[in-house]
Design a protein around this motif. Structure first.
Motif, mmCIF file in Angstrom:
data_model
loop_
_atom_site.group_PDB
_atom_site.id
_atom_site.type_symbol
_atom_site.label_atom_id
_atom_site.label_comp_id
_atom_site.label_asym_id
_atom_site.label_seq_id
_atom_site.Cartn_x
_atom_site.Cartn_y
_atom_site.Cartn_z
ATOM 1 N N ILE A 7 -10.574 -19.506 -47.283
ATOM 2 C CA ILE A 7 -10.023 -18.186 -47.621
ATOM 3 C C ILE A 7 -8.755 -17.920 -46.815
ATOM 4 O O ILE A 7 -7.741 -17.454 -47.352
ATOM 5 N N LEU A 8 -8.784 -18.228 -45.521
ATOM 6 C CA LEU A 8 -7.603 -18.035 -44.679
ATOM 7 C C LEU A 8 -6.460 -18.940 -45.124
ATOM 8 O O LEU A 8 -5.291 -18.545 -45.088
ATOM 9 N N ALA A 9 -6.799 -20.171 -45.545
ATOM 10 C CA ALA A 9 -5.760 -21.117 -45.966
ATOM 11 C C ALA A 9 -5.028 -20.637 -47.203
ATOM 12 O O ALA A 9 -3.821 -20.846 -47.350
ATOM 13 N N ASP A 10 -5.749 -19.987 -48.133
ATOM 14 C CA ASP A 10 -5.092 -19.452 -49.326
ATOM 15 C C ASP A 10 -4.207 -18.252 -48.998
ATOM 16 O O ASP A 10 -3.270 -17.942 -49.731
ATOM 17 N N LYS A 11 -4.490 -17.575 -47.883
ATOM 18 C CA LYS A 11 -3.662 -16.444 -47.459
ATOM 19 C C LYS A 11 -2.462 -16.900 -46.648
ATOM 20 O O LYS A 11 -1.377 -16.348 -46.753
ATOM 21 N N PHE A 12 -2.664 -17.917 -45.820
ATOM 22 C CA PHE A 12 -1.604 -18.380 -44.932
ATOM 23 C C PHE A 12 -1.191 -19.800 -45.325
ATOM 24 O O PHE A 12 -0.400 -20.012 -46.211
ATOM 25 N N HIS A 13 -1.791 -20.804 -44.669
ATOM 26 C CA HIS A 13 -1.507 -22.201 -44.997
ATOM 27 C C HIS A 13 -2.595 -23.044 -44.359
ATOM 28 O O HIS A 13 -3.155 -22.682 -43.322
ATOM 29 N N LEU A 14 -2.906 -24.165 -44.974
ATOM 30 C CA LEU A 14 -3.965 -25.015 -44.437
ATOM 31 C C LEU A 14 -3.658 -25.518 -43.025
ATOM 32 O O LEU A 14 -4.547 -25.613 -42.186
ATOM 33 N N LYS A 15 -2.401 -25.830 -42.771
ATOM 34 C CA LYS A 15 -2.042 -26.472 -41.502
ATOM 35 C C LYS A 15 -2.415 -25.634 -40.270
ATOM 36 O O LYS A 15 -3.153 -26.121 -39.398
ATOM 37 N N PRO A 16 -1.942 -24.386 -40.130
ATOM 38 C CA PRO A 16 -2.300 -23.627 -38.929
ATOM 39 C C PRO A 16 -3.791 -23.334 -38.818
ATOM 40 O O PRO A 16 -4.335 -23.257 -37.713
ATOM 41 N N VAL A 17 -4.469 -23.177 -39.962
ATOM 42 C CA VAL A 17 -5.910 -22.919 -39.946
ATOM 43 C C VAL A 17 -6.654 -24.124 -39.385
ATOM 44 O O VAL A 17 -7.539 -23.999 -38.518
ATOM 45 N N ALA A 40 -3.367 -32.824 -32.885
ATOM 46 C CA ALA A 40 -2.002 -33.317 -32.666
ATOM 47 C C ALA A 40 -1.448 -33.977 -33.927
ATOM 48 O O ALA A 40 -0.275 -33.800 -34.277
ATOM 49 N N ALA A 41 -2.299 -34.740 -34.628
ATOM 50 C CA ALA A 41 -1.855 -35.408 -35.858
ATOM 51 C C ALA A 41 -1.490 -34.387 -36.933
ATOM 52 O O ALA A 41 -0.472 -34.527 -37.627
ATOM 53 N N VAL A 42 -2.301 -33.346 -37.076
ATOM 54 C CA VAL A 42 -2.016 -32.319 -38.083
ATOM 55 C C VAL A 42 -0.737 -31.562 -37.732
ATOM 56 O O VAL A 42 0.059 -31.220 -38.611
ATOM 57 N N ILE A 43 -0.532 -31.309 -36.442
ATOM 58 C CA ILE A 43 0.692 -30.623 -36.005
ATOM 59 C C ILE A 43 1.934 -31.394 -36.447
ATOM 60 O O ILE A 43 2.942 -30.811 -36.849
ATOM 61 N N LEU A 44 1.875 -32.728 -36.392
ATOM 62 C CA LEU A 44 3.036 -33.561 -36.696
ATOM 63 C C LEU A 44 3.287 -33.755 -38.185
ATOM 64 O O LEU A 44 4.327 -34.271 -38.584
ATOM 65 N N ILE A 45 2.339 -33.355 -39.035
ATOM 66 C CA ILE A 45 2.541 -33.463 -40.480
ATOM 67 C C ILE A 45 3.679 -32.532 -40.889
ATOM 68 O O ILE A 45 3.735 -31.383 -40.469
ATOM 69 N N LYS A 46 4.577 -33.037 -41.710
ATOM 70 C CA LYS A 46 5.712 -32.239 -42.157
ATOM 71 C C LYS A 46 5.253 -31.251 -43.214
ATOM 72 O O LYS A 46 5.046 -31.611 -44.370
ATOM 73 N N ARG A 47 5.123 -30.016 -42.804
ATOM 74 C CA ARG A 47 4.611 -28.991 -43.711
ATOM 75 C C ARG A 47 5.521 -28.784 -44.913
ATOM 76 O O ARG A 47 5.064 -28.493 -46.013
ATOM 77 N N LYS A 48 6.814 -28.956 -44.725
ATOM 78 C CA LYS A 48 7.760 -28.683 -45.807
ATOM 79 C C LYS A 48 7.472 -29.517 -47.043
ATOM 80 O O LYS A 48 7.654 -29.072 -48.169
ATOM 81 N N ALA A 49 7.010 -30.747 -46.851
ATOM 82 C CA ALA A 49 6.726 -31.635 -47.986
ATOM 83 C C ALA A 49 5.562 -31.134 -48.820
ATOM 84 O O ALA A 49 5.360 -31.569 -49.931
ATOM 85 N N PHE A 50 4.797 -30.169 -48.283
ATOM 86 C CA PHE A 50 3.601 -29.718 -48.974
ATOM 87 C C PHE A 50 3.747 -28.331 -49.563
ATOM 88 O O PHE A 50 2.807 -27.783 -50.101
ATOM 89 N N GLU A 51 4.909 -27.734 -49.401
ATOM 90 C CA GLU A 51 5.045 -26.378 -49.894
ATOM 91 C C GLU A 51 4.659 -26.293 -51.374
ATOM 92 O O GLU A 51 5.090 -27.096 -52.190
ATOM 93 N N ASP A 52 3.818 -25.326 -51.665
ATOM 94 C CA ASP A 52 3.337 -25.089 -53.032
ATOM 95 C C ASP A 52 2.567 -26.274 -53.581
ATOM 96 O O ASP A 52 2.408 -26.423 -54.777
ATOM 97 N N GLY A 53 2.054 -27.146 -52.687
ATOM 98 C CA GLY A 53 1.270 -28.275 -53.140
ATOM 99 C C GLY A 53 2.058 -29.297 -53.895
ATOM 100 O O GLY A 53 1.533 -30.066 -54.687
ATOM 101 N N LYS A 54 3.386 -29.347 -53.688
ATOM 102 C CA LYS A 54 4.219 -30.215 -54.495
ATOM 103 C C LYS A 54 4.620 -31.466 -53.753
ATOM 104 O O LYS A 54 4.829 -31.462 -52.561
ATOM 105 N N ALA A 55 4.735 -32.542 -54.490
ATOM 106 C CA ALA A 55 5.351 -33.762 -54.001
ATOM 107 C C ALA A 55 6.556 -33.997 -54.899
ATOM 108 O O ALA A 55 6.710 -33.356 -55.933
ATOM 109 N N PRO A 56 7.453 -34.900 -54.514
ATOM 110 C CA PRO A 56 8.590 -35.170 -55.386
ATOM 111 C C PRO A 56 8.129 -35.554 -56.788
ATOM 112 O O PRO A 56 7.199 -36.322 -56.950
ATOM 113 N N ILE A 57 8.780 -35.013 -57.785
ATOM 114 C CA ILE A 57 8.323 -35.206 -59.168
ATOM 115 C C ILE A 57 9.363 -35.968 -59.979
ATOM 116 O O ILE A 57 10.547 -35.700 -59.924
#
Length: 453
Positions: free
Chosen positions: A311-321, A424-441
């Motif tokens: 529920i928190l992830a849908d409000k904010f983002h999975l990474k910080p949760v 630490a591993a999750v912190i280093l994941i590039k969040r920008k690549a995941f915005e809106d659940g998208k990968a390059p299309i």
């Protein structure tokens, strides 16, 4: 006249939650409950197995790893196979494997036979998880995707709770075998699952099963879709026969590696605690019944953590949760090494469950939102498979720690370290690549949707 074109994924993303969505979540939830039950019962039965077969702590840890090794291969094999033969078929195969061979484990005459049966059961346990996540994620509306995946996967914790409760009620009078006998129930449900569990819509469209795809599509949207409508899959074109290579293409390599690290560390904690928590608490001076209560608290915390985190992830983002949960779990595990009132210990165990199992569940959702549909099952399967190496290491490492007879707090401190490494591993994941659940299309994949095809 040009046929109408509909983007299937766009319709699913914007769809309202319907009874069809609820049915997908409930069927997947039921399967994952039995999956979690089949895995956690080893931790419930472990003290009795060690006594009956005179196992050392190291031997018991290695026996626990038999199922986990099977899970590693099952996640790799069935993750890729689902992209070829469909997720529904793979789920049915996996249910038959984990249910049937866990049931047969009750008749094992010794640790070697038991270990072989657990390995085969592990193939099904490991193979069904990524496909249930992928199926739920595919059909879930975008605005509540993380929540629905977390709710579905919380069934894993419900299975653990069921295992702990039944263990307290039945083992004393009926022995450890009764727990494995009950694992055969899903075999009776296979025909019902086959009838009511939907196949992946993406798979049906890609394979040209137009009538089945049309039937499912009408349940997702109230719009009437003509038979000659073209369905567009908003996904990346993946080279045929090279789905694993696609996990490292289009800037995904570093994130794929970091996901693998986080899965490894999380699953190490999950199975170290799941297999050894009752024994760890017995070593700390608690009775078997009380120790099983700690296992119950672990899985209650996992369920609450997964649903609340979703529920928190849908409000904010999975990474910080996920990061917050993992750090909280590390602190809770360190706290378990100190003498505290029993209610405080239950709370710390629940937080550890929310952080370890709950974070692992959210990581599945995170991965599912990252990879394109064409390799989603493969991406989840390989992350899960690499994580299984950590799952194998966890019980063996914990057994070795107990054999060393270290101070009680050192055991929990050692289990807390992977929590920090996963964060630490999750912190280093590039969040920008995941915005809106998208990968390059790349260019959309278009499939003619007509009755004649």
């Amino acid at each position: 006249m040009t046929a109408q074109t509909i983007n299937v994924n766009a319709v699913i993303d914007k769809a309202k939650f319907t009874p069809f969505h609820l049915s997908v979540v409930l069927w997947c939830l039921m399967i994952i409950i039995f999956d979690g039950y089949d895995l956690i019962i080893y931790g419930v039965a472990l003290p009795l197995l060690m006594e009956e077969w005179a196992l050392t702590s190291v031997q018991a840890g290695m026996l626990a790893s038999a199922a986990l090794t099977g899970m590693m291969f099952g996640a790799m094999l069935f993750g890729m196979l689902a992209d070829k033969i469909g997720r529904k078929n793979v789920i049915l195969i996996c249910v038959a494997l984990f249910s049937g061979f866990t049931f047969l484990g009750s008749f094992a005459s010794g640790p070697v036979e038991f270990g072989l049966l657990r390995f085969v059961a592990g193939l099904g346990i490991g193979g069904v998880m990524p496909n249930l996540v992928a199926l739920t994620s595919e059909y879930a509306p975008k605005k509540m995707r993380a929540t629905l995946v977390a709710v579905m996967f919380s069934g894993y914790a419900v299975g653990g709770i069921l295992s702990a409760v039944l263990g307290k009620l039945l083992i004393a009078d009926h022995g450890w075998q009764i727990m494995f006998n009950l694992a055969g129930i899903p075999l009776l449900l296979l025909p019902i699952i086959w009838k009511f569990l939907p196949e992946s819509l993406t798979y049906l469209v890609k394979k040209g099963h137009t009538e089945k795809a049309h039937t499912i599509f009408q349940k997702i949207t109230p719009e009437v879709v003509a038979k000659d409508t073209q369905l567009v899959l908003n996904e990346e074109q993946t080279p045929e026969g090279a789905p694993v290579k696609a996990l490292f293409q289009n800037g995904r390599a570093i994130s794929t590696f970091l996901f693998w690290v986080s899965f490894f560390m999380c699953l190490l904690i999950v199975y170290a605690l799941g297999s050894w928590l009752p024994k760890l608490m017995i070593a700390a001076g608690y009775s078997l019944g009380t120790s099983l209560s700690f296992l119950l608290a672990l899985n209650v915390g996992a369920m609450l953590g997964a649903v609340g985190g979703g529920i928190l992830a849908d409000k904010f983002h999975l990474k910080p949760v996920i990061i917050t949960m993992l750090i909280s779990g590390a602190l809770a595990l360190v706290g378990l090494g100190f003498n505290s009132p029993q209610p405080v210990l239950y709370l710390l165990v629940a937080i550890a469950g929310a952080a370890s199992i709950g974070s692992q569940i959210l990581l599945y959702s995170y991965v599912a939102q990252f990879y394109p549909l064409s390799v989603r099952s493969t991406g989840i399967g390989w992350a899960s498979a690499v994580g299984r190496i950590g799952a194998i290491v966890g019980p063996v490492l914990t057994g070795a720690l107990l054999a060393m007879k270290l101070p009680h707090q050192m055991n929990f401190l050692a289990i807390a370290i992977p929590c920090i490494l996963a964060a630490a591993a999750v912190i280093l994941i590039k969040r920008k690549a995941f915005e809106d659940g998208k990968a390059p299309i790349a260019q959309p994949h278009v499939v003619s949707y007509s009755a004649e095809k």
